[in-house]
Design an enzyme around this catalytic site. Structure first.
Site, PDB file in Angstrom:
ATOM      1  N   TYR A  43     -15.863  -3.564   8.061  1.00 45.99           N
ATOM      2  CA  TYR A  43     -14.426  -3.273   7.783  1.00 45.99           C
ATOM      3  C   TYR A  43     -13.779  -3.453   9.315  1.00 45.99           C
ATOM      4  O   TYR A  43     -12.628  -3.956   9.569  1.00 45.99           O
ATOM      5  CB  TYR A  43     -14.305  -1.739   7.826  1.00 45.99           C
ATOM      6  CG  TYR A  43     -12.956  -1.230   7.571  1.00 45.99           C
ATOM      7  CD1 TYR A  43     -12.210  -1.344   6.536  1.00 45.99           C
ATOM      8  CD2 TYR A  43     -12.502  -0.347   8.556  1.00 45.99           C
ATOM      9  CE1 TYR A  43     -10.713  -0.916   6.564  1.00 45.99           C
ATOM     10  CE2 TYR A  43     -11.300   0.319   8.643  1.00 45.99           C
ATOM     11  CZ  TYR A  43     -10.452  -0.141   7.692  1.00 45.99           C
ATOM     12  OH  TYR A  43      -9.164   0.482   7.604  1.00 45.99           O
ATOM     13  N   GLY A  72       0.916  -1.280  -0.157  1.00 47.40           N
ATOM     14  CA  GLY A  72      -0.024  -0.105  -0.017  1.00 47.40           C
ATOM     15  C   GLY A  72       0.892   1.157  -0.098  1.00 47.40           C
ATOM     16  O   GLY A  72       0.426   2.293   0.318  1.00 47.40           O
ATOM     17  N   LYS A  82     -10.579  -5.935  10.242  1.00 42.81           N
ATOM     18  CA  LYS A  82      -9.430  -5.355  11.017  1.00 42.81           C
ATOM     19  C   LYS A  82      -9.079  -6.148  12.481  1.00 42.81           C
ATOM     20  O   LYS A  82      -7.792  -6.476  12.745  1.00 42.81           O
ATOM     21  CB  LYS A  82      -9.500  -3.893  11.221  1.00 42.81           C
ATOM     22  CG  LYS A  82      -9.248  -3.013   9.994  1.00 42.81           C
ATOM     23  CD  LYS A  82      -7.944  -3.095   9.538  1.00 42.81           C
ATOM     24  CE  LYS A  82      -7.635  -2.002   8.356  1.00 42.81           C
ATOM     25  NZ  LYS A  82      -6.254  -2.505   7.536  1.00 42.81           N
ATOM     26  N   GLY A 122      -0.754   4.656  -1.033  1.00 50.29           N
ATOM     27  CA  GLY A 122      -2.049   5.289  -0.285  1.00 50.29           C
ATOM     28  C   GLY A 122      -1.322   6.453   0.831  1.00 50.29           C
ATOM     29  O   GLY A 122       0.101   6.581   0.912  1.00 50.29           O
ATOM     30  N   SER A 158      -7.033  -0.191  12.841  1.00 51.58           N
ATOM     31  CA  SER A 158      -7.772   1.039  12.926  1.00 51.58           C
ATOM     32  C   SER A 158      -8.677   0.922  14.273  1.00 51.58           C
ATOM     33  O   SER A 158      -9.025   0.295  14.962  1.00 51.58           O
ATOM     34  CB  SER A 158      -9.091   1.100  11.816  1.00 51.58           C
ATOM     35  OG  SER A 158      -9.827   1.972  11.744  1.00 51.58           O
ATOM     36  N   SER A 159      -8.758   2.439  14.568  1.00 52.45           N
ATOM     37  CA  SER A 159      -9.465   2.502  15.888  1.00 52.45           C
ATOM     38  C   SER A 159     -11.102   2.207  15.954  1.00 52.45           C
ATOM     39  O   SER A 159     -11.709   2.044  16.927  1.00 52.45           O
ATOM     40  CB  SER A 159      -9.324   4.257  16.432  1.00 52.45           C
ATOM     41  OG  SER A 159      -9.680   4.997  15.538  1.00 52.45           O
ATOM     42  N   CYS A 160     -11.740   1.737  14.674  1.00 52.90           N
ATOM     43  CA  CYS A 160     -12.871   1.568  14.628  1.00 52.90           C
ATOM     44  C   CYS A 160     -13.360   0.234  14.954  1.00 52.90           C
ATOM     45  O   CYS A 160     -14.478  -0.302  15.250  1.00 52.90           O
ATOM     46  CB  CYS A 160     -13.458   1.738  13.129  1.00 52.90           C
ATOM     47  SG  CYS A 160     -12.789   0.464  12.078  1.00 52.90           S
TER      48      CYS A 160
END
Length: 308
Positions: free
Chosen positions: A137, A11, A141, A14, A108-110
């Site tokens: 998502y 990536g 993760k 990105g 990711s913090s999500c």
């Protein structure tokens, strides 16, 4: 990491991957193996296996992912779950097969529960329900984090995970349908100023609070962790400070110099009420963020919109 080590950044085109590449070059690293998504489809198991067999990288930064904002996460649910699972599974497993010395996975913090206590500590993972709009998502993760953890436990790998907060910076996505809140607002206010529009519509109520980290700070944190951290705890990376979406919109309005009116569309979703990471672990490991939001926003706006 040895200066002559072969480093694969998945990536690298990105926002996160390109920032990691910039930091590594600044540190004197030159031996990179890089492939764009057109050159190597990371969802293809056979192609990823062939790539690792041929290149045999020493270190891997896994920053490749299918990403987007609230709407994209909610609309492309199956695609976000499938593609992220495939990317992670293939790269992490082949890193094990190829005996990669160390891998860093960008989570990711999500992935934390929607109603987690604030600030969010690393051990709050899996303690409650996820935010419904980005659940696919987040599940992908979480699987990546657990894959790293359990490859360490079973195979003795040195695979670490980091949990960055909301990011912004060079190479961000400014598509109004698929971007995150900060770049979307930058574009909205800039275009409103250019077109002399009397109002700018912003989704939600403005009350949710968010934390924002410049991607260059994240890249330096990733390098620091690759150099100094081993363990199965996925490390939070953030500033330790947050602000409301209303305050963010007003800061962006001021940064852009837009003089119209902000209109809040409360029919649109707010998402998680608050998401502030507890960064005491990474601070104790010797890293702290340095780029203030006001200065970071100014720099991003000038370079993205005013120098075109």
């Amino acid at each position: 990491m040895e200066l002559n080590a072969k480093i694969y950044i998945a990536g690298h085109n990105g926002m996160v991957g390109s920032a990691i590449l910039r930091v590594l070059k600044e540190k004197g690293y030159t031996n990179f193996v890089l492939r764009s998504s057109l050159d190597l489809d990371l969802t293809d198991q056979e192609k990823v296996a062939s790539f690792f067999k041929a290149e045999k990288p020493d270190y891997v930064f896994l920053a490749a992912a299918k990403v987007g904002g609230i709407e994209a996460n909610n609309v492309y649910r199956g695609q976000f779950l499938y593609e992220n699972l495939m990317i992670q599974n293939n790269v992490i497993h082949q890193s094990y097969v190829s005996k990669v010395k160390k891998l860093l996975f960008l989570a990711s913090s999500c992935i934390y529960p929607k109603l987690a206590n604030q600030p969010i500590k690393e051990d709050y993972l899996l303690e409650g329900k996820l935010e419904p709009t980005n659940e696919p998502y987040a599940i992908a993760k979480i699987a990546g984090v657990k894959l790293c953890e359990n490859y360490n436990r079973q195979y003795g790998c040195d695979f670490i995970s980091v949990m960055p907060t909301n990011l912004y910076g060079p190479n961000d996505n400014y598509d109004l349908k698929n971007s995150h809140v900060l770049p979307a607002l930058l574009r909205k206010f800039h275009e409103a100023k250019e077109n002399n529009a009397p109002t700018v519509e912003v989704w939600g109520s403005g009350t949710p609070k968010r934390e924002f980290l410049h991607v260059d700070d994240l890249a330096k944190a990733c390098f620091h962790l690759m150099e100094s951290y081993q363990g199965n705890v996925s490390v939070n990376v953030g500033t330790g400070e947050d602000l409301s979406i209303k305050a963010l919109a007003e800061l962006i309005q001021k940064t852009v110099g837009y003089t119209g009116i902000i209109v809040w569309n409360s029919d649109k979703p707010d998402g998680t009420p608050r998401k502030l990471l507890d960064v005491s672990l990474i601070n104790s490991l010797g890293w702290k963020s340095k780029i203030e939001l006001k200065e970071g926003l100014k720099d991003v706006y000038e370079n993205k919109f005013l120098k075109q």
